[in-house]
Motif scaffolding. Structure first.
Motif, PDB file in Angstrom:
ATOM      1  N   VAL A  19      36.979  47.586 -16.706  1.00  0.00           N
ATOM      2  CA  VAL A  19      37.033  48.549 -15.618  1.00  0.00           C
ATOM      3  C   VAL A  19      38.465  49.077 -15.579  1.00  0.00           C
ATOM      4  O   VAL A  19      39.408  48.297 -15.486  1.00  0.00           O
ATOM      5  N   PRO A  20      38.646  50.382 -15.665  1.00  0.00           N
ATOM      6  CA  PRO A  20      40.007  50.933 -15.640  1.00  0.00           C
ATOM      7  C   PRO A  20      40.779  50.510 -14.387  1.00  0.00           C
ATOM      8  O   PRO A  20      40.200  50.415 -13.297  1.00  0.00           O
ATOM      9  N   LYS A  21      42.073  50.256 -14.549  1.00  0.00           N
ATOM     10  CA  LYS A  21      42.910  49.829 -13.420  1.00  0.00           C
ATOM     11  C   LYS A  21      42.872  50.831 -12.271  1.00  0.00           C
ATOM     12  O   LYS A  21      42.868  50.447 -11.112  1.00  0.00           O
ATOM     13  N   ALA A  22      42.812  52.101 -12.587  1.00  0.00           N
ATOM     14  CA  ALA A  22      42.749  53.124 -11.534  1.00  0.00           C
ATOM     15  C   ALA A  22      41.463  52.991 -10.722  1.00  0.00           C
ATOM     16  O   ALA A  22      41.466  53.177  -9.499  1.00  0.00           O
ATOM     17  N   ALA A  23      40.366  52.644 -11.378  1.00  0.00           N
ATOM     18  CA  ALA A  23      39.091  52.464 -10.675  1.00  0.00           C
ATOM     19  C   ALA A  23      39.147  51.231  -9.777  1.00  0.00           C
ATOM     20  O   ALA A  23      38.632  51.245  -8.653  1.00  0.00           O
ATOM     21  N   LEU A  24      39.771  50.153 -10.263  1.00  0.00           N
ATOM     22  CA  LEU A  24      39.926  48.952  -9.435  1.00  0.00           C
ATOM     23  C   LEU A  24      40.774  49.259  -8.205  1.00  0.00           C
ATOM     24  O   LEU A  24      40.420  48.882  -7.088  1.00  0.00           O
ATOM     25  N   LYS A  25      41.873  49.946  -8.419  1.00  0.00           N
ATOM     26  CA  LYS A  25      42.758  50.281  -7.311  1.00  0.00           C
ATOM     27  C   LYS A  25      42.030  51.159  -6.290  1.00  0.00           C
ATOM     28  O   LYS A  25      42.096  50.906  -5.091  1.00  0.00           O
TER      29      LYS A  25
ATOM     30  N   PHE B 216      39.425  48.917  -4.325  1.00  0.00           N
ATOM     31  CA  PHE B 216      39.913  47.885  -3.421  1.00  0.00           C
ATOM     32  C   PHE B 216      40.901  48.370  -2.378  1.00  0.00           C
ATOM     33  O   PHE B 216      41.120  47.696  -1.382  1.00  0.00           O
ATOM     34  N   GLU B 217      41.487  49.521  -2.555  1.00  0.00           N
ATOM     35  CA  GLU B 217      42.478  49.981  -1.586  1.00  0.00           C
ATOM     36  C   GLU B 217      41.941  51.040  -0.641  1.00  0.00           C
ATOM     37  O   GLU B 217      42.664  51.542   0.203  1.00  0.00           O
ATOM     38  N   GLN B 218      40.657  51.363  -0.725  1.00  0.00           N
ATOM     39  CA  GLN B 218      40.139  52.424   0.131  1.00  0.00           C
ATOM     40  C   GLN B 218      39.896  51.980   1.559  1.00  0.00           C
ATOM     41  O   GLN B 218      40.018  52.764   2.484  1.00  0.00           O
ATOM     42  N   GLY B 219      39.556  50.725   1.779  1.00  0.00           N
ATOM     43  CA  GLY B 219      39.234  50.281   3.130  1.00  0.00           C
ATOM     44  C   GLY B 219      39.926  48.994   3.488  1.00  0.00           C
ATOM     45  O   GLY B 219      40.476  48.301   2.641  1.00  0.00           O
ATOM     46  N   TYR B 220      39.909  48.666   4.770  1.00  0.00           N
ATOM     47  CA  TYR B 220      40.555  47.470   5.284  1.00  0.00           C
ATOM     48  C   TYR B 220      39.923  46.212   4.704  1.00  0.00           C
ATOM     49  O   TYR B 220      38.709  46.084   4.623  1.00  0.00           O
ATOM     50  N   GLY B 221      40.756  45.252   4.323  1.00  0.00           N
ATOM     51  CA  GLY B 221      40.295  43.918   3.989  1.00  0.00           C
ATOM     52  C   GLY B 221      39.710  43.756   2.607  1.00  0.00           C
ATOM     53  O   GLY B 221      39.803  44.623   1.755  1.00  0.00           O
ATOM     54  N   ILE B 222      39.125  42.611   2.401  1.00  0.00           N
ATOM     55  CA  ILE B 222      38.637  42.214   1.087  1.00  0.00           C
ATOM     56  C   ILE B 222      37.316  42.884   0.746  1.00  0.00           C
ATOM     57  O   ILE B 222      36.961  43.013  -0.415  1.00  0.00           O
ATOM     58  N   PHE B 223      36.550  43.319   1.735  1.00  0.00           N
ATOM     59  CA  PHE B 223      35.270  43.964   1.484  1.00  0.00           C
ATOM     60  C   PHE B 223      35.503  45.439   1.202  1.00  0.00           C
ATOM     61  O   PHE B 223      35.973  46.164   2.053  1.00  0.00           O
ATOM     62  N   SER B 224      35.157  45.865   0.014  1.00  0.00           N
ATOM     63  CA  SER B 224      35.423  47.244  -0.372  1.00  0.00           C
ATOM     64  C   SER B 224      34.170  47.898  -0.906  1.00  0.00           C
ATOM     65  O   SER B 224      33.159  47.257  -1.135  1.00  0.00           O
ATOM     66  N   GLY B 225      34.289  49.176  -1.145  1.00  0.00           N
ATOM     67  CA  GLY B 225      33.166  49.942  -1.669  1.00  0.00           C
ATOM     68  C   GLY B 225      32.362  50.546  -0.533  1.00  0.00           C
ATOM     69  O   GLY B 225      32.338  50.022   0.574  1.00  0.00           O
ATOM     70  N   GLY B 226      31.760  51.659  -0.791  1.00  0.00           N
ATOM     71  CA  GLY B 226      30.935  52.306   0.220  1.00  0.00           C
ATOM     72  C   GLY B 226      31.651  53.454   0.882  1.00  0.00           C
ATOM     73  O   GLY B 226      32.743  53.864   0.482  1.00  0.00           O
TER      74      GLY B 226
END
Length: 171
Positions: free
Chosen positions: A70-76, A79-89
């Motif tokens: 998974v490209p590093k940019a996609a991981l970033k 995981f950095e779009q929303g608060y906390g450990i739960f991401s995506g959506g």
């Protein structure tokens, strides 16, 4: 597996309901967050990026298959779009208003890299935080008790009200 870029087969015990599932994952990185270790990985079952709490992995087996990269940019971005450990959506923004007393502490905290905040004339502190999953944010809000009010969105406000009603029933 992480260093050799190999796939793993794991048994994972979900904290939400205790159910165990078997997963094939492609490890991407280890993350230390709030005194816990997480394995960020591509989950082949869910066909998406997921975080797995290391202490919730109950069995693990190295597979003779290469990891999906998974490209590093996609991981970033994930995981950095929303608060906390739960991401995506879907990204939403929580607008929280803290009392003037609580503002003395919260105004010095960093909840999210993209948070916005300001003080009101009455000394209260308004914090806007992006999030995608309310679970962890809800816990953080509740720990501030009567010294924080959810201004928006309405769905998050409703969840806080429901949680507080359940808490009152314990007493």
């Amino acid at each position: 597996a992480l260093m050799e870029r190999q796939r793993l087969s794991i048994d994972y015990s979900a904290r939400s309901n205790g159910a165990t599932s078997q997963r094939q994952i492609s490890p991407q990185r280890l993350t230390h967050y709030r005194d816990n270790w997480y394995l960020d990985a591509w989950c082949h079952l869910r066909k998406a990026i997921r975080s797995f709490a290391m202490d919730a992995i109950t069995a693990i087996e190295l597979q003779d298959k290469p990891s999906r990269e998974v490209p590093k940019a996609a991981l970033k971005a994930h995981f950095e779009q929303g608060y906390g450990i739960f991401s995506g959506g879907k990204i939403q923004t929580a607008r929280l208003q803290f009392t003037a007393e609580r503002a003395r502490w919260v105004s010095h905290e960093n909840w999210h890299p993209h948070q916005k905040s300001h003080f009101e004339k009455d000394g209260s502190y308004v914090l806007e935080v992006p999030y995608t999953d309310e679970r962890e944010l809800l816990m953080e809000i509740l720990k501030h008790g009567y010294q924080v009010k959810v201004v928006a969105p309405a769905a998050l406000k409703k969840r806080v009200i429901e949680a507080l009603k359940k808490a009152v029933q314990l007493y």
